[in-house]
Scaffold this motif. Structure first.
Motif, mmCIF file in Angstrom:
data_model
loop_
_atom_site.group_PDB
_atom_site.id
_atom_site.type_symbol
_atom_site.label_atom_id
_atom_site.label_comp_id
_atom_site.label_asym_id
_atom_site.label_seq_id
_atom_site.Cartn_x
_atom_site.Cartn_y
_atom_site.Cartn_z
ATOM 1 N N CYS A 251 7.210 51.041 29.231
ATOM 2 C CA CYS A 251 5.964 51.638 29.708
ATOM 3 C C CYS A 251 6.248 52.441 30.965
ATOM 4 C CB CYS A 251 4.938 50.538 29.991
ATOM 5 S SG CYS A 251 3.333 51.145 30.531
ATOM 6 N N PHE A 252 5.990 53.734 30.891
ATOM 7 C CA PHE A 252 6.177 54.631 32.026
ATOM 8 C C PHE A 252 4.850 54.723 32.770
ATOM 9 C CE2 PHE A 252 9.328 55.475 28.890
ATOM 10 C CZ PHE A 252 10.470 55.878 29.570
ATOM 11 N N MET A 253 4.567 53.718 33.595
ATOM 12 C CA MET A 253 3.212 53.507 34.079
ATOM 13 C C MET A 253 2.686 54.635 34.952
ATOM 14 S SD MET A 253 2.618 49.454 34.865
ATOM 15 C CE MET A 253 0.899 49.778 35.259
ATOM 16 N N TYR A 254 3.444 55.044 35.940
ATOM 17 C CA TYR A 254 2.934 56.028 36.894
ATOM 18 C C TYR A 254 4.001 57.089 37.140
ATOM 19 C CZ TYR A 254 -0.305 52.175 37.767
ATOM 20 O OH TYR A 254 -1.212 51.158 37.623
ATOM 21 N N ASP A 255 3.566 58.349 37.233
ATOM 22 C CA ASP A 255 4.519 59.439 37.408
ATOM 23 C C ASP A 255 4.533 59.991 38.826
ATOM 24 O OD1 ASP A 255 2.092 60.698 37.455
ATOM 25 O OD2 ASP A 255 2.475 62.025 35.749
ATOM 26 N N SER A 256 3.823 59.330 39.745
ATOM 27 C CA SER A 256 3.806 59.793 41.136
ATOM 28 C C SER A 256 3.452 58.625 42.042
ATOM 29 C CB SER A 256 2.791 60.927 41.331
ATOM 30 O OG SER A 256 1.462 60.434 41.195
ATOM 31 N N ASN A 257 3.783 58.764 43.316
ATOM 32 C CA ASN A 257 3.397 57.743 44.294
ATOM 33 C C ASN A 257 1.876 57.620 44.390
ATOM 34 O OD1 ASN A 257 6.021 56.949 45.154
ATOM 35 N ND2 ASN A 257 6.167 58.772 46.433
ATOM 36 N N GLN A 258 1.193 58.748 44.325
ATOM 37 C CA GLN A 258 -0.270 58.741 44.424
ATOM 38 C C GLN A 258 -0.898 57.962 43.274
ATOM 39 O OE1 GLN A 258 -2.017 62.638 44.362
ATOM 40 N NE2 GLN A 258 -4.078 61.908 44.824
ATOM 41 N N ALA A 259 -0.391 58.185 42.049
ATOM 42 C CA ALA A 259 -0.929 57.470 40.890
ATOM 43 C C ALA A 259 -0.628 55.979 40.981
ATOM 44 C CB ALA A 259 -0.343 58.054 39.608
ATOM 45 N N THR A 260 0.552 55.626 41.468
ATOM 46 C CA THR A 260 0.906 54.214 41.633
ATOM 47 C C THR A 260 -0.052 53.529 42.593
ATOM 48 O OG1 THR A 260 3.242 54.785 41.289
ATOM 49 C CG2 THR A 260 2.761 52.618 42.208
ATOM 50 N N TRP A 261 -0.289 54.166 43.734
ATOM 51 C CA TRP A 261 -1.185 53.586 44.731
ATOM 52 C C TRP A 261 -2.607 53.440 44.175
ATOM 53 C CZ3 TRP A 261 -0.318 51.192 49.221
ATOM 54 C CH2 TRP A 261 -1.417 50.970 50.058
ATOM 55 N N ALA A 262 -3.086 54.475 43.502
ATOM 56 C CA ALA A 262 -4.450 54.431 42.958
ATOM 57 C C ALA A 262 -4.585 53.366 41.873
ATOM 58 C CB ALA A 262 -4.832 55.802 42.415
ATOM 59 N N GLY A 263 -3.584 53.265 41.004
ATOM 60 C CA GLY A 263 -3.646 52.295 39.919
ATOM 61 C C GLY A 263 -3.647 50.866 40.418
ATOM 62 N N PHE A 264 -2.765 50.561 41.364
ATOM 63 C CA PHE A 264 -2.727 49.208 41.903
ATOM 64 C C PHE A 264 -3.946 48.917 42.767
ATOM 65 C CE2 PHE A 264 1.576 49.138 40.384
ATOM 66 C CZ PHE A 264 1.872 47.794 40.209
ATOM 67 N N THR A 265 -4.435 49.909 43.490
ATOM 68 C CA THR A 265 -5.650 49.711 44.285
ATOM 69 C C THR A 265 -6.818 49.308 43.398
ATOM 70 O OG1 THR A 265 -4.956 51.296 45.990
ATOM 71 C CG2 THR A 265 -7.311 50.850 45.806
ATOM 72 N N LYS A 266 -6.925 49.947 42.248
ATOM 73 C CA LYS A 266 -8.026 49.653 41.320
ATOM 74 C C LYS A 266 -7.947 48.236 40.772
ATOM 75 C CE LYS A 266 -7.648 51.538 37.216
ATOM 76 N NZ LYS A 266 -7.553 50.432 36.217
ATOM 77 N N ASN A 267 -6.725 47.745 40.562
ATOM 78 C CA ASN A 267 -6.567 46.496 39.818
ATOM 79 C C ASN A 267 -6.305 45.257 40.666
ATOM 80 O OD1 ASN A 267 -6.879 47.729 37.293
ATOM 81 N ND2 ASN A 267 -4.723 48.297 37.195
ATOM 82 N N ILE A 268 -5.691 45.410 41.847
ATOM 83 C CA ILE A 268 -5.130 44.226 42.507
ATOM 84 C C ILE A 268 -6.200 43.257 43.004
ATOM 85 C CG2 ILE A 268 -4.907 45.375 44.759
ATOM 86 C CD1 ILE A 268 -2.459 42.818 43.248
ATOM 87 N N PHE A 269 -7.205 43.736 43.730
ATOM 88 C CA PHE A 269 -8.208 42.810 44.258
ATOM 89 C C PHE A 269 -9.097 42.276 43.140
ATOM 90 C CE2 PHE A 269 -12.220 41.974 46.776
ATOM 91 C CZ PHE A 269 -11.729 40.854 47.423
ATOM 92 N N VAL A 270 -9.427 43.128 42.187
ATOM 93 C CA VAL A 270 -10.205 42.679 41.021
ATOM 94 C C VAL A 270 -9.414 41.639 40.243
ATOM 95 C CG1 VAL A 270 -11.301 43.408 38.871
ATOM 96 C CG2 VAL A 270 -11.417 44.885 40.885
ATOM 97 N N GLY A 271 -8.104 41.878 40.073
ATOM 98 C CA GLY A 271 -7.262 40.934 39.354
ATOM 99 C C GLY A 271 -7.149 39.586 40.043
ATOM 100 N N LEU A 272 -7.366 39.563 41.353
ATOM 101 C CA LEU A 272 -7.359 38.307 42.112
ATOM 102 C C LEU A 272 -8.751 37.681 42.185
ATOM 103 C CD1 LEU A 272 -5.007 39.355 45.056
ATOM 104 C CD2 LEU A 272 -4.453 37.835 43.141
ATOM 105 N N GLY A 273 -9.629 38.151 41.319
ATOM 106 C CA GLY A 273 -10.976 37.588 41.267
ATOM 107 C C GLY A 273 -11.832 37.962 42.451
#
Length: 361
Positions: A251-273
């Motif tokens: 899986c080639f998840m993110y193609d830029s630093n900006q996309a990586t930051w945005a993707g993890f920002t969206k998921n990390i706190f929600v993923g921790l409930g």
């Protein structure tokens, strides 16, 4: 007990626990099938022009004789639709759909997956992300493992080729979290919903079980729909198997630093409930046990850092990651701590997460 002994012992225990825990994570392997049920490969796409060609070539190279592939163009504003038409022309195994307008209280990807499930004809539904790539015999190996484990959902964290700095730091931590934090035996051999992990890039459902829980409609507003739909499966009494799929799926998840930051920002706190105490605990834990031991190197204390590096190297070796990425572990966890606080602050201030031109609370 001295400070050196304490950190040496804890680091050794973390390493040993990881070795034991990994034994309960089955691998995809070549398997024989007595029958070849129809598999529907279902792919949501939104502004994925950079992934169209490689994904389609990957699917077209599958050796499994009985599959259909349905792809939905979810209101893309780039060349996704045109490229899909171009690369599937003349291949009747593929159907390309135009997505409907996103309704209120739905997350975009979840709604796209729901639309795909409405038209899928298979006995099994394989939901793939557009940035996934499959080995030719992936379907045979997956169906064989599902049969072996009597599972109604098979999922796993793919191999993650990483190129940008932030992706090297953050993306491989997904495997670290599974191998270290998840009690894999409980995840794979019980129906406990609190020991559930899944990755949306690869989720293979038995059709009737998927429909029984209400499919993606049951998690329509979730930003971490993969984990939540896996929990729904367990709640309904269906076995979920988490496997090491890294030899078969990338899986080639993110193609830029900006996309990586945005993707993890969206998921990390929600993923921790959205749990503030959990963010604080993890930040303290990683600082004390995974960052501080590397500071001890300046005092000539090497064993704690060595065991931590061996733990990470073992995980990376088992998940097809580049070996040198292991050396980034303390910097990776420091970055993760910063990201957790940033994601948490957005949520607490009622700021919206942004992803692919859409915003979510």
């Amino acid at each position: 007990m001295s400070l050196t002994s304490f950190f040496t012992l804890t680091s050794l225990l973390f390493f040993v626990w990881t070795l034991i825990n990994a034994r309960f994570l089955p691998r995809l392997r070549n398997g024989s099938l007595s029958r070849t049920p129809l598999v529907s490969i279902l792919v949501p796409m939104r502004n994925e022009e950079q992934n169209v060609r490689e994904l389609l070539l990957s699917i077209q190279s599958l050796s499994y004789p009985n599959f259909e592939c349905v792809i939905i163009n979810d209101k893309s504003t780039d060349q996704t639709w045109e490229l899909l038409q171009q690369y599937t022309q003349g291949d009747n195994r593929f159907r390309i759909l135009q997505g409907r307008t996103l309704p209120d209280r739905w997350v975009g990807k979840v709604h796209a997956c729901h639309q795909l499930s409405e038209v899928a004809k298979g006995d099994y539904f394989l939901f793939l992300d557009a940035d996934a790539r499959l080995a030719p015999d992936t379907l045979e190996a997956s169906l064989s493992l599902m049969k072996q484990h009597k599972a109604k959902l098979l999922t796993g964290f793919p191999a993650f080729p990483v190129e940008t700095l932030l992706s090297k730091l953050l993306v491989p931590l997904q495997h670290f979290i599974i191998y270290f934090h998840l009690p894999i035996a409980l995840a794979n051999y019980t129906l406990r919903r609190d020991t559930t992990a899944a990755h949306g890039a690869f989720m293979l459902f038995e059709r009737n079980a998927y429909l029984h829980i209400g499919g993606h409609r049951a998690v329509q507003s979730s930003l971490v729909e993969d984990v939540h739909i896996a929990r729904k499966m367990k709640e309904a009494g269906f076995r979920v198997t988490l496997a090491n799929i890294t030899s078969y799926v990338s899986c080639f998840m993110y193609d830029s630093n900006q996309a990586t930051w945005a993707g993890f920002t969206k998921n990390i706190f929600v993923g921790l409930g959205r749990s503030v105490p959990l963010v604080l605990f993890l930040s303290f834990f990683y600082t004390i046990f995974y960052i501080f031991p590397f500071a001890l190197l300046g005092k000539g204390i090497y064993m704690p850092a060595l065991f931590l590096l061996l733990q990470r190297l073992y995980i990376d070796r088992n998940t097809k990651q580049k070996a040198y990425v292991s050396l980034l572990q303390p910097f990776a966890l420091l970055t993760l701590i910063i990201l957790m606080f940033y994601s948490m602050s957005l949520s607490l201030r009622k700021k919206r997460y942004e992803w692919k031109g859409r915003t979510y609370l």
